[in-house]
Design a protein around this motif. Sequence first.
Motif, mmCIF file in Angstrom:
data_model
loop_
_atom_site.group_PDB
_atom_site.id
_atom_site.type_symbol
_atom_site.label_atom_id
_atom_site.label_comp_id
_atom_site.label_asym_id
_atom_site.label_seq_id
_atom_site.Cartn_x
_atom_site.Cartn_y
_atom_site.Cartn_z
ATOM 1 N N TYR A 38 0.873 -1.165 0.000
ATOM 2 C CA TYR A 38 0.000 0.000 0.000
ATOM 3 C C TYR A 38 0.908 1.211 0.000
ATOM 4 C CZ TYR A 38 -2.977 3.744 1.602
ATOM 5 O OH TYR A 38 -3.632 4.932 1.705
ATOM 6 N N VAL A 39 0.600 2.190 -0.846
ATOM 7 C CA VAL A 39 1.400 3.412 -0.931
ATOM 8 C C VAL A 39 0.523 4.588 -0.514
ATOM 9 C CG1 VAL A 39 2.689 4.918 -2.477
ATOM 10 C CG2 VAL A 39 2.836 2.451 -2.752
ATOM 11 N N GLY A 40 0.965 5.323 0.509
ATOM 12 C CA GLY A 40 0.200 6.465 0.999
ATOM 13 C C GLY A 40 0.523 7.762 0.302
ATOM 14 N N GLY A 41 1.772 7.911 -0.168
ATOM 15 C CA GLY A 41 2.188 9.151 -0.810
ATOM 16 C C GLY A 41 2.838 8.895 -2.152
ATOM 17 N N GLU A 42 2.476 9.684 -3.143
ATOM 18 C CA GLU A 42 2.954 9.540 -4.524
ATOM 19 C C GLU A 42 4.476 9.615 -4.626
ATOM 20 O OE1 GLU A 42 2.345 11.849 -8.788
ATOM 21 O OE2 GLU A 42 1.341 12.569 -6.994
ATOM 22 N N VAL A 60 4.107 5.982 -8.783
ATOM 23 C CA VAL A 60 3.047 5.220 -8.111
ATOM 24 C C VAL A 60 2.113 6.221 -7.434
ATOM 25 C CG1 VAL A 60 4.395 3.104 -7.823
ATOM 26 C CG2 VAL A 60 4.424 4.813 -6.022
ATOM 27 N N GLN A 61 0.837 5.904 -7.410
ATOM 28 C CA GLN A 61 -0.181 6.828 -6.937
ATOM 29 C C GLN A 61 -0.547 6.578 -5.476
ATOM 30 O OE1 GLN A 61 -1.387 9.449 -8.960
ATOM 31 N NE2 GLN A 61 0.508 8.715 -9.907
ATOM 32 N N PRO A 62 -0.885 7.636 -4.739
ATOM 33 C CA PRO A 62 -1.254 7.479 -3.331
ATOM 34 C C PRO A 62 -2.603 6.793 -3.174
ATOM 35 C CG PRO A 62 -1.606 9.744 -4.024
ATOM 36 C CD PRO A 62 -0.946 9.033 -5.172
ATOM 37 N N GLY A 63 -2.724 6.071 -2.079
ATOM 38 C CA GLY A 63 -3.986 5.405 -1.766
ATOM 39 C C GLY A 63 -4.229 4.137 -2.560
ATOM 40 N N GLY A 77 16.197 5.459 -4.830
ATOM 41 C CA GLY A 77 15.188 5.375 -5.873
ATOM 42 C C GLY A 77 13.759 5.441 -5.384
ATOM 43 N N THR A 78 13.537 5.312 -4.076
ATOM 44 C CA THR A 78 12.170 5.367 -3.543
ATOM 45 C C THR A 78 11.886 6.768 -3.023
ATOM 46 O OG1 THR A 78 12.104 3.024 -2.975
ATOM 47 C CG2 THR A 78 10.606 4.466 -1.768
ATOM 48 N N THR A 79 10.864 7.386 -3.597
ATOM 49 C CA THR A 79 10.406 8.693 -3.128
ATOM 50 C C THR A 79 8.972 8.631 -2.611
ATOM 51 O OG1 THR A 79 9.748 9.312 -5.381
ATOM 52 C CG2 THR A 79 11.970 9.964 -4.669
ATOM 53 N N ALA A 80 8.286 7.520 -2.838
ATOM 54 C CA ALA A 80 6.931 7.324 -2.315
ATOM 55 C C ALA A 80 7.004 7.226 -0.789
ATOM 56 C CB ALA A 80 6.312 6.065 -2.895
ATOM 57 N N SER A 81 5.913 7.551 -0.132
ATOM 58 C CA SER A 81 5.887 7.512 1.335
ATOM 59 C C SER A 81 4.670 6.735 1.826
ATOM 60 C CB SER A 81 5.856 8.927 1.881
ATOM 61 O OG SER A 81 4.699 9.605 1.429
ATOM 62 N N GLY A 82 4.636 6.511 3.145
ATOM 63 C CA GLY A 82 3.504 5.815 3.742
ATOM 64 C C GLY A 82 3.339 4.406 3.208
ATOM 65 N N ILE A 83 4.471 3.689 3.079
ATOM 66 C CA ILE A 83 4.437 2.356 2.478
ATOM 67 C C ILE A 83 4.132 1.308 3.550
ATOM 68 C CG2 ILE A 83 5.755 0.672 1.130
ATOM 69 C CD1 ILE A 83 7.564 3.117 0.311
#
Length: 87
Positions: A38-42, A60-63, A77-83
């Motif tokens: 699950y990804v919380g932040g883009e 990758v898109q949030p939610g 390489g990972t910039t998405a958050s809330g994983i």
Amino acid sequence: MSDPFERHSPGLNAPAFGAFQISPDDTAPLTHVTRALYVGGEGNLTVTMAHGQTVTLTAVQPGMMYPLRCKQVHTTGTTASGIVGLY
């Protein structure tokens, strides 16, 4: 609480039965191979798949839940958050 499915073996299409917060790390593997993330932040997501390939998923898109069997989420390489890892 009663769990009527307690003795059933979960298939890969079954809902997740556990979850854990993921802090991306370039050296440490995850505590569990995931069924999904699950990804919380883009942002971008760099992962090592269960069979060892490392890939970067861009934008990758949030939610969203992504059905990825991963054994590592990398800092580089990972910039998405809330994983969150689901297993």
